[in-house]
Design a protein around this motif. Sequence first.
Motif, short mmCIF file in Angstrom:
data_model
loop_
_atom_site.label_atom_id
_atom_site.label_comp_id
_atom_site.label_asym_id
_atom_site.label_seq_id
_atom_site.Cartn_x
_atom_site.Cartn_y
_atom_site.Cartn_z
N GLY A 338 0.81 -1.21 0.00
CA GLY A 338 0.00 0.00 0.00
C GLY A 338 0.84 1.25 0.00
N ILE A 339 0.22 2.37 -0.31
CA ILE A 339 0.90 3.65 -0.34
C ILE A 339 0.33 4.56 0.74
N ASN A 340 1.11 5.61 1.10
CA ASN A 340 0.64 6.54 2.12
C ASN A 340 0.60 7.96 1.56
N ARG A 341 0.20 8.88 2.41
CA ARG A 341 0.06 10.27 2.00
C ARG A 341 1.37 10.84 1.47
N GLN A 342 2.47 10.52 2.13
CA GLN A 342 3.77 11.05 1.72
C GLN A 342 4.15 10.57 0.32
N ASN A 343 3.84 9.32 0.01
CA ASN A 343 4.17 8.78 -1.32
C ASN A 343 3.51 9.60 -2.43
N ILE A 344 2.29 10.06 -2.18
CA ILE A 344 1.57 10.84 -3.19
C ILE A 344 2.05 12.29 -3.21
N GLU A 345 2.22 12.88 -2.04
CA GLU A 345 2.58 14.30 -1.99
C GLU A 345 4.00 14.57 -2.44
N GLU A 346 4.85 13.55 -2.44
CA GLU A 346 6.24 13.73 -2.92
C GLU A 346 6.34 13.61 -4.44
N LEU A 347 5.26 13.23 -5.09
CA LEU A 347 5.28 13.09 -6.54
C LEU A 347 5.51 14.44 -7.22
N GLU A 348 6.35 14.43 -8.26
CA GLU A 348 6.47 15.61 -9.11
C GLU A 348 5.24 15.68 -10.01
N PHE A 349 4.74 16.92 -10.21
CA PHE A 349 3.51 17.11 -10.95
C PHE A 349 3.67 18.32 -11.87
N PRO A 350 3.22 18.22 -13.13
CA PRO A 350 3.34 19.36 -14.04
C PRO A 350 2.73 20.64 -13.45
N ASP A 351 3.45 21.73 -13.54
CA ASP A 351 3.00 23.00 -13.00
C ASP A 351 1.67 23.41 -13.66
N PRO A 352 0.60 23.55 -12.86
CA PRO A 352 -0.71 23.90 -13.44
C PRO A 352 -0.73 25.27 -14.11
N GLU A 353 0.26 26.10 -13.84
CA GLU A 353 0.29 27.43 -14.44
C GLU A 353 0.70 27.39 -15.91
#
Length: 415
Positions: A338-353
């Motif tokens: 399973g995954i936790n909150r940190q695993n998701i929040e540490e993901l790099e994500f394309p800048d919405p701007e």
Amino acid sequence: MACEVEWIPLGDIVNLSSGGTPDKKQPAYWDGEIPWISAKTLTGDTVTTSNLFITEEGLHAGSKLAPVGSILLLTRGSGLFKRIPLAIVNAPVAYNQDVKCMTSKVATITNEYVFFALKALSPELTNMLETTGIGAGKLATDRLLDMPIPVLSHDEREKAVSFFSALSRKIMINNRINDYLLEVGEMRFADLETRGTLSKTVHIADLPHILETGKRPKGGAASCGIPSVGAENVKKLGEFNYSSNKYIPRTFADNLKKGRVNGYELMIYKDGGRPGQFIPHFSMFGEGYPYKEFYINEHVFKLDFGDRGLNEFAYYYFHTPYVMKWLETNGTKAAIPGINRQNIEELEFPDPEQESVQDFCKRIQPYFTAIFRNCLENKQLQSLRDTLLPRLMSGEIDVSKVDLTQLTNNHLADC
């Protein structure tokens, strides 16, 4: 209104054959071009494809081929008593020993009619299986063939098949449209990656967002109340298994501060699976599908950026190799995958701007709206079919005197 109906043993109407499994140790039998159906892959009302394939050698060495229009019935499996997997073959497929293939041997009774007659008898068939004493998860072929099925007059059979086939075709068309819309979205997203317009990234933790799970009361789910969706229904956008329904009491739901699904949030498979293996899955719901009000349980994450278009963008982004590998790797570290909150929040994500992200978010929204509305219509059509089938096939309602088109329109309007 009622009509006469004759009850005839299934064995007097159909031919029944069993399939088989080619030797799994023989590479020459597998990874060919012939779709192969097993207990794990037979789902839904129609069979058009499979994720397992055998070769011509494998077919002749141990399996059989079901022709188009024939009926496949699963006769063994752990979930057999909860649901009778029954499907019409849309393209030739091979099948294993846990699956029976049926074809009508009576010229005036079509395969489609037999299929709908058996669908109408699903509750009775399930009850028969539970009381045979042959052991859980196995259907006795002789008892199946002895089971009487309702046979209407020729004209009534034709009208009933025409109506129910039209419902099934509409459901199938909606599913195909949904697959097409998802595929177009995938191509648009892939184009963004190819052009390198997603190069600027941030971490999810740095973006305004809500990341939470729900929960169920101590002692588990209730038998009725407000729907509570678990990880088993976070598989793919547009897919939902209503037979796995779970509920939480109204009073419990009213006191929950987290886990309510408002629509268009990204659903993330949080935990489950075999030790050492974690396969990420994602989904999304909206437009009152699958329910107007429902919650997630503690095995599902809800990720909401507060922007519907950005959530839809995230659905595609989370399917990229980078995210899939990241979650798969982190998900297998724990004893219980399973995954936790940190695993998701540490993901790099394309800048919405970025302009490319904003443009994608605007363009993709009508696709998702159409998908969810098709899913909702399918739910209503399946409800109509399941309600009418037993009554029409048993002769309780005289099909020759019912305006089925008007009945369909009224049902959809009421829903």
